[in-house]
Design a protein around this motif. Structure first.
Motif, PDB file in Angstrom:
ATOM      1  N   ASP A 127      10.621  46.561  15.180  1.00 21.26           N
ATOM      2  CA  ASP A 127       9.224  46.989  15.097  1.00 21.26           C
ATOM      3  C   ASP A 127       8.390  45.833  15.638  1.00 21.26           C
ATOM      4  O   ASP A 127       8.287  44.781  15.007  1.00 21.26           O
ATOM      5  CB  ASP A 127       8.880  47.302  13.636  1.00 21.26           C
ATOM      6  CG  ASP A 127       7.419  47.716  13.432  1.00 21.26           C
ATOM      7  OD1 ASP A 127       6.610  47.533  14.350  1.00 21.26           O
ATOM      8  OD2 ASP A 127       7.091  48.194  12.334  1.00 21.26           O
ATOM      9  N   LEU A 128       7.817  46.007  16.834  1.00 23.46           N
ATOM     10  CA  LEU A 128       7.084  44.943  17.514  1.00 23.46           C
ATOM     11  C   LEU A 128       5.601  45.290  17.575  1.00 23.46           C
ATOM     12  O   LEU A 128       5.228  46.405  17.950  1.00 23.46           O
ATOM     13  CB  LEU A 128       7.617  44.744  18.935  1.00 23.46           C
ATOM     14  CG  LEU A 128       9.132  44.545  19.078  1.00 23.46           C
ATOM     15  CD1 LEU A 128       9.504  44.346  20.542  1.00 23.46           C
ATOM     16  CD2 LEU A 128       9.623  43.374  18.234  1.00 23.46           C
ATOM     17  N   GLU A 129       4.782  44.316  17.232  1.00 24.66           N
ATOM     18  CA  GLU A 129       3.342  44.507  17.275  1.00 24.66           C
ATOM     19  C   GLU A 129       2.683  43.296  17.902  1.00 24.66           C
ATOM     20  O   GLU A 129       3.018  42.158  17.563  1.00 24.66           O
ATOM     21  CB  GLU A 129       2.789  44.716  15.856  1.00 24.66           C
ATOM     22  CG  GLU A 129       1.283  44.930  15.821  1.00 24.66           C
ATOM     23  CD  GLU A 129       0.757  45.148  14.415  1.00 24.66           C
ATOM     24  OE1 GLU A 129      -0.483  45.148  14.247  1.00 24.66           O
ATOM     25  OE2 GLU A 129       1.577  45.315  13.494  1.00 24.66           O
ATOM     26  N   CYS A 130       1.774  43.522  18.827  1.00 21.49           N
ATOM     27  CA  CYS A 130       1.053  42.406  19.432  1.00 21.49           C
ATOM     28  C   CYS A 130      -0.403  42.814  19.665  1.00 21.49           C
ATOM     29  O   CYS A 130      -0.712  43.995  19.885  1.00 21.49           O
ATOM     30  CB  CYS A 130       1.697  41.951  20.743  1.00 21.49           C
ATOM     31  SG  CYS A 130       1.724  43.179  22.052  1.00 21.49           S
ATOM     32  N   GLU A 131      -1.256  41.829  19.568  1.00 18.75           N
ATOM     33  CA  GLU A 131      -2.660  42.047  19.934  1.00 18.75           C
ATOM     34  C   GLU A 131      -2.847  41.520  21.345  1.00 18.75           C
ATOM     35  O   GLU A 131      -2.546  40.359  21.634  1.00 18.75           O
ATOM     36  CB  GLU A 131      -3.601  41.328  18.973  1.00 18.75           C
ATOM     37  CG  GLU A 131      -5.064  41.611  19.286  1.00 18.75           C
ATOM     38  CD  GLU A 131      -6.018  40.914  18.334  1.00 18.75           C
ATOM     39  OE1 GLU A 131      -6.485  41.558  17.390  1.00 18.75           O
ATOM     40  OE2 GLU A 131      -6.281  39.713  18.543  1.00 18.75           O
ATOM     41  N   SER A 177      -4.105  39.251  31.240  1.00 16.17           N
ATOM     42  CA  SER A 177      -4.047  39.692  29.853  1.00 16.17           C
ATOM     43  C   SER A 177      -3.555  38.558  28.968  1.00 16.17           C
ATOM     44  O   SER A 177      -2.671  37.785  29.349  1.00 16.17           O
ATOM     45  CB  SER A 177      -3.111  40.903  29.697  1.00 16.17           C
ATOM     46  OG  SER A 177      -3.579  42.000  30.439  1.00 16.17           O
ATOM     47  N   ILE A 178      -4.090  38.465  27.760  1.00 14.87           N
ATOM     48  CA  ILE A 178      -3.716  37.401  26.825  1.00 14.87           C
ATOM     49  C   ILE A 178      -3.060  38.021  25.593  1.00 14.87           C
ATOM     50  O   ILE A 178      -3.618  38.931  24.971  1.00 14.87           O
ATOM     51  CB  ILE A 178      -4.943  36.571  26.401  1.00 14.87           C
ATOM     52  CG1 ILE A 178      -5.567  35.886  27.622  1.00 14.87           C
ATOM     53  CG2 ILE A 178      -4.560  35.529  25.341  1.00 14.87           C
ATOM     54  CD1 ILE A 178      -6.861  35.159  27.313  1.00 14.87           C
ATOM     55  N   PHE A 179      -1.855  37.536  25.251  1.00 12.22           N
ATOM     56  CA  PHE A 179      -1.191  37.922  24.019  1.00 12.22           C
ATOM     57  C   PHE A 179      -1.749  37.026  22.905  1.00 12.22           C
ATOM     58  O   PHE A 179      -1.464  35.821  22.870  1.00 12.22           O
ATOM     59  CB  PHE A 179       0.322  37.733  24.136  1.00 12.22           C
ATOM     60  CG  PHE A 179       0.963  38.609  25.185  1.00 12.22           C
ATOM     61  CD1 PHE A 179       1.449  39.867  24.862  1.00 12.22           C
ATOM     62  CD2 PHE A 179       1.088  38.171  26.502  1.00 12.22           C
ATOM     63  CE1 PHE A 179       2.045  40.669  25.828  1.00 12.22           C
ATOM     64  CE2 PHE A 179       1.685  38.961  27.468  1.00 12.22           C
ATOM     65  CZ  PHE A 179       2.159  40.220  27.131  1.00 12.22           C
ATOM     66  N   ARG A 180      -2.513  37.601  21.993  1.00  8.79           N
ATOM     67  CA  ARG A 180      -3.187  36.788  20.976  1.00  8.79           C
ATOM     68  C   ARG A 180      -2.373  36.704  19.673  1.00  8.79           C
ATOM     69  O   ARG A 180      -2.443  35.699  18.975  1.00  8.79           O
ATOM     70  CB  ARG A 180      -4.569  37.357  20.686  1.00  8.79           C
ATOM     71  CG  ARG A 180      -5.442  37.454  21.937  1.00  8.79           C
ATOM     72  CD  ARG A 180      -6.903  37.271  21.671  1.00  8.79           C
ATOM     73  NE  ARG A 180      -7.425  38.126  20.606  1.00  8.79           N
ATOM     74  CZ  ARG A 180      -8.708  38.149  20.261  1.00  8.79           C
ATOM     75  NH1 ARG A 180      -9.588  37.401  20.915  1.00  8.79           N
ATOM     76  NH2 ARG A 180      -9.136  38.936  19.294  1.00  8.79           N
ATOM     77  N   THR A 181      -1.652  37.757  19.321  1.00  4.19           N
ATOM     78  CA  THR A 181      -0.731  37.700  18.182  1.00  4.19           C
ATOM     79  C   THR A 181       0.533  38.463  18.543  1.00  4.19           C
ATOM     80  O   THR A 181       0.531  39.300  19.462  1.00  4.19           O
ATOM     81  CB  THR A 181      -1.334  38.333  16.912  1.00  4.19           C
ATOM     82  OG1 THR A 181      -1.585  39.726  17.147  1.00  4.19           O
ATOM     83  CG2 THR A 181      -2.638  37.645  16.508  1.00  4.19           C
ATOM     84  N   TRP A 182       1.606  38.174  17.817  1.00  6.64           N
ATOM     85  CA  TRP A 182       2.874  38.857  18.079  1.00  6.64           C
ATOM     86  C   TRP A 182       3.681  38.835  16.791  1.00  6.64           C
ATOM     87  O   TRP A 182       3.908  37.771  16.192  1.00  6.64           O
ATOM     88  CB  TRP A 182       3.632  38.141  19.206  1.00  6.64           C
ATOM     89  CG  TRP A 182       4.667  38.991  19.880  1.00  6.64           C
ATOM     90  CD1 TRP A 182       4.471  39.843  20.930  1.00  6.64           C
ATOM     91  CD2 TRP A 182       6.061  39.088  19.559  1.00  6.64           C
ATOM     92  NE1 TRP A 182       5.646  40.462  21.283  1.00  6.64           N
ATOM     93  CE2 TRP A 182       6.638  40.012  20.455  1.00  6.64           C
ATOM     94  CE3 TRP A 182       6.875  38.492  18.597  1.00  6.64           C
ATOM     95  CZ2 TRP A 182       7.992  40.349  20.416  1.00  6.64           C
ATOM     96  CZ3 TRP A 182       8.219  38.825  18.556  1.00  6.64           C
ATOM     97  CH2 TRP A 182       8.771  39.742  19.465  1.00  6.64           C
ATOM     98  N   ILE A 183       4.120  40.025  16.327  1.00  3.17           N
ATOM     99  CA  ILE A 183       4.870  40.139  15.081  1.00  3.17           C
ATOM    100  C   ILE A 183       6.093  41.007  15.322  1.00  3.17           C
ATOM    101  O   ILE A 183       5.998  42.075  15.940  1.00  3.17           O
ATOM    102  CB  ILE A 183       4.012  40.776  13.970  1.00  3.17           C
ATOM    103  CG1 ILE A 183       2.740  39.962  13.726  1.00  3.17           C
ATOM    104  CG2 ILE A 183       4.799  40.893  12.659  1.00  3.17           C
ATOM    105  CD1 ILE A 183       1.766  40.638  12.780  1.00  3.17           C
ATOM    106  N   ALA A 184       7.242  40.547  14.827  1.00  2.00           N
ATOM    107  CA  ALA A 184       8.485  41.321  14.892  1.00  2.00           C
ATOM    108  C   ALA A 184       8.943  41.617  13.466  1.00  2.00           C
ATOM    109  O   ALA A 184       9.060  40.709  12.644  1.00  2.00           O
ATOM    110  CB  ALA A 184       9.559  40.561  15.654  1.00  2.00           C
ATOM    111  N   ARG A 185       9.196  42.901  13.196  1.00  2.00           N
ATOM    112  CA  ARG A 185       9.634  43.309  11.864  1.00  2.00           C
ATOM    113  C   ARG A 185      10.963  44.049  11.954  1.00  2.00           C
ATOM    114  O   ARG A 185      11.287  44.664  12.967  1.00  2.00           O
ATOM    115  CB  ARG A 185       8.590  44.238  11.224  1.00  2.00           C
ATOM    116  CG  ARG A 185       7.193  43.649  11.070  1.00  2.00           C
ATOM    117  CD  ARG A 185       6.279  44.679  10.431  1.00  2.00           C
ATOM    118  NE  ARG A 185       4.914  44.180  10.227  1.00  2.00           N
ATOM    119  CZ  ARG A 185       3.921  44.327  11.078  1.00  2.00           C
ATOM    120  NH1 ARG A 185       4.147  44.943  12.244  1.00  2.00           N
ATOM    121  NH2 ARG A 185       2.717  43.866  10.815  1.00  2.00           N
ATOM    122  N   LYS A 186      11.720  43.996  10.861  1.00  2.00           N
ATOM    123  CA  LYS A 186      12.964  44.752  10.778  1.00  2.00           C
ATOM    124  C   LYS A 186      12.872  45.787   9.656  1.00  2.00           C
ATOM    125  O   LYS A 186      11.985  45.715   8.803  1.00  2.00           O
ATOM    126  CB  LYS A 186      14.138  43.826  10.525  1.00  2.00           C
ATOM    127  CG  LYS A 186      14.126  43.130   9.176  1.00  2.00           C
ATOM    128  CD  LYS A 186      15.371  42.304   8.972  1.00  2.00           C
ATOM    129  CE  LYS A 186      15.361  41.655   7.572  1.00  2.00           C
ATOM    130  NZ  LYS A 186      16.572  40.865   7.321  1.00  2.00           N
TER     131      LYS A 186
END
Length: 621
Positions: free
Chosen positions: A484-488, A612-621
């Motif tokens: 589960d990947l989430e990025c701003e 484009s700028i990746f401001r946050t990045w979260i990886a969940r399992k």
């Protein structure tokens, strides 16, 4: 081809047995009933537990679809379909001699030799899907000889959901994302009522097993025997094609829906002091005669003759909404705190002596209002949250055939066809601080594909010098069956010197020959989220899957992109709203599961990214 039975009572088809292309029509369903329909180009199959409609080479109605029946018409007979349309905005475009090819939004294509395939035809096809009741197993004009849900292409939005009624096409909801939908159409003593549900987070529809009442057709189609059908006229939008998938079909009689069904109020001839057929006794109060149902109404359907008004969200004489039909205009106004606010108005273009059908869809936040099936004021909903939980309903002037249904109902167990896949990670595995020193970036993120260079930027990271090539930076991942990947992402600001574009997203990586990439696609002609699958080294540009997200993606405005994938299917969210779903086998039939060995951030390579700028990045399992 005719059914083996003269008339049927119920159907259940979950497509449990695979059927080859071209052999579905005439095959036996799960309940043993023969599937009817038409497959002019042998593009229908059953595979991996779902029916598959592949795109037609020659678009048109009467060429692709399946049907069940015949059924004797009876009140309470319900037809449910759980499915994923190939692309809700599929449509053809006129091609005139010497005219340039144009995209779905009417913008000239820069490259006339583009590998992307768009349908050009002398016959304009805006409607691509019809699901409901029809007078024939192979209707040549299903929009004219059926009562059905219809998906319609649109110039700027991601398609519009409509209902084909006896009196014509009735517009319902605009901008329908490419996610699974449950369509339900129920026969009544006279006419049909329509419901739909989807997955959690959808702005238009509730999550199954909840359904939203969406439309009423008060007229009969005519024949005493009907067919339940699913028909496609075209698949393909802006050069991308995707197969339609049908997960289940159910036809069953629901006894509790033989009469008023899910209605809160029903009254053919509302009169002061008289008891409504359902809903209580009409009382005079404030602006008109009123009833007070037990919960807020969500679907209002009434016939008004000017001058007349529909009143709802009524609390007291100083607080309510009203739609006023006068000989000159239609007005939507809000009475709040004793003050009158005109929310919208439109000149009345119809003969004043004739009655007109008014329908209001109200979810407590937004209003979709139609007059004789056409949108009033704007095709976009009127946003109005005030008095959203008030229940009172009223009428003023000459009104007939009032019907009010709740905002949501529960799907009867006999009509259930399973739940859509919608998983989310529960534990954060990796959430790096992206605004750190450049020397630490290369330690965390490994260059995995492409020429682009990962560099620090104001507030995060950016990938530079990628050009038109895909670039991927990843980290190892120890959970091959789920991520589960989430990025701003902050798309670039508009620049006078060059066209601003964003192609930034996330990647689920098995190896260079097998990976899934989901990215933004933002430029002067497009606002979209795109899914790109490479399998066994093959990536067909025609098979990219995408959803147009007009009004939700802007230059210089950060947006959260979240993608959940279990190796076999993926779900995409934009700022927590589900906008795209696909199984990998929907894209490439027979595709194996993706083993997720690495995850990361990426540029798609379908166009240049200009910062484009990746401001946050979260990886969940």
């Amino acid at each position: 081809m005719k059914s083996l039975k003269s008339s049927l009572h119920q159907i259940q088809d979950r497509f449990t047995k695979d059927v080859l292309y071209g052999e579905v029509v005439g095959s036996a369903s799960d309940c043993g009933v023969i599937r009817l329909g038409v497959d002019a180009e042998a593009r229908i199959s059953v595979e991996s537990g779902a029916l598959r409609f592949a795109p037609l080479d020659i678009p048109g109605w009467g060429r692709q679809g399946i049907a069940y029946g015949p059924f004797m018409r009876q009140a309470g007979l319900a037809f449910g379909v759980f499915m994923l349309n190939g692309h809700n905005n599929s449509q053809t475009f006129p091609q005139h001699a010497g005219a340039p090819h144009r995209s779905s939004r009417g913008q000239p294509r820069p490259n006339l030799k583009s590998p992307f395939k768009t349908h050009f035809s002398s016959t304009l096809l805006q409607e691509n899907l019809a699901v409901g009741w029809f007078d024939h197993p192979v209707p040549i004009q299903p929009l004219e000889t059926g009562q059905a849900f219809v998906m319609q292409g649109h110039p700027t939005a991601n398609g519009r959901l409509c209902a084909a009624t006896v009196q014509g096409l009735h517009h319902l909801l605009l901008d329908i994302p490419n996610i699974p939908i449950y369509f339900l159409s129920v026969l009544r003593e006279k006419g049909v009522i329509f419901y739909a549900g989807s997955i959690a987070g959808n702005r238009h529809l509730p999550a199954l097993p909840r359904l939203r009442p969406l439309a009423i057709d008060p007229y009969d189609l005519g024949p005493s025997t009907l067919y339940a059908g699913i028909y496609q006229s075209i698949l393909g939008e802006n050069g991308a094609q995707a197969d339609t998938r049908v997960y289940g079909v159910r036809v069953v009689h629901v006894p509790e829906w033989q009469g008023y069904g899910t209605a809160l109020i029903v009254d053919p001839q509302p009169q002061l002091g008289r008891k409504a057929a359902l809903g209580g006794v009409w009382q005079l109060e404030g602006p008109g005669r009123l009833l007070d149902p037990k919960e807020p109404g969500g679907l209002f359907h009434v016939r008004l003759t000017a001058p007349a008004s529909l009143i709802w969200r009524y609390r007291d004489p100083d607080h309510y909404l009203a739609l006023e039909l006068s000989p000159q205009e239609v007005r939507l106004h809000l009475r709040y705190g004793g003050k009158l606010y005109v929310l919208a108005r439109e000149t009345h273009p119809y003969p004043t002596q004739d009655p007109h059908w008014v329908q209001v869809l109200d979810d407590g936040q937004a209003l979709n209002i139609t007059l004789d099936g056409s949108p009033l004021f704007s095709e976009k909903p009127v946003l109005e949250p005030r008095l959203g939980q008030e229940t009172g309903v009223g009428l003023k002037g000459q009104a007939a055939d009032l019907e009010v249904h709740p905002r949501e109902i529960t799907l009867p167990p006999t009509l259930e066809l399973g739940q859509p896949w919608q998983a989310k990670g529960q534990q954060t595995v990796f959430a790096p601080y992206l605004n750190q020193a450049a020397e630490n970036l290369l330690i965390t993120w490994e260059p995995t594909m492409g020429p682009g260079t990962l560099m620090p930027a104001e507030g995060g990271l950016t990938i530079e010098a990628a050009g038109l090539e895909r670039t991927v930076y990843t980290i190892p991942w120890n959970h091959p069956n789920f991520a589960d990947l989430e990025c701003e992402i902050l798309p670039p600001e508009k620049n006078r010197k060059r066209q601003a574009q964003s192609r930034a997203g996330v990647c689920f990586w098995q190896d260079a020959q097998h990976h899934l990439l989901v990215a933004l696609s933002l430029d002067e002609t497009e606002q979209a989220v795109v899914g790109l699958l490479r399998f066994a080294g093959y990536e067909d540009p025609h098979s990219k899957v995408w959803t147009q997200v007009t009004g939700r993606l802007y230059y210089g405005v950060p947006v959260r992109l979240r993608v959940v994938c279990d190796g076999g299917q993926f779900q995409v969210y934009l700022d927590d709203e589900p906008v795209l779903y696909r199984a990998l086998r929907d894209i490439y039939p027979g595709a194996d599961r993706l083993q997720i060995r690495r995850v990361g951030l990426a540029l798609s390579g379908y166009g240049e990214d200009t910062g484009s700028i990746f401001r946050t990045w979260i990886a969940r399992k």
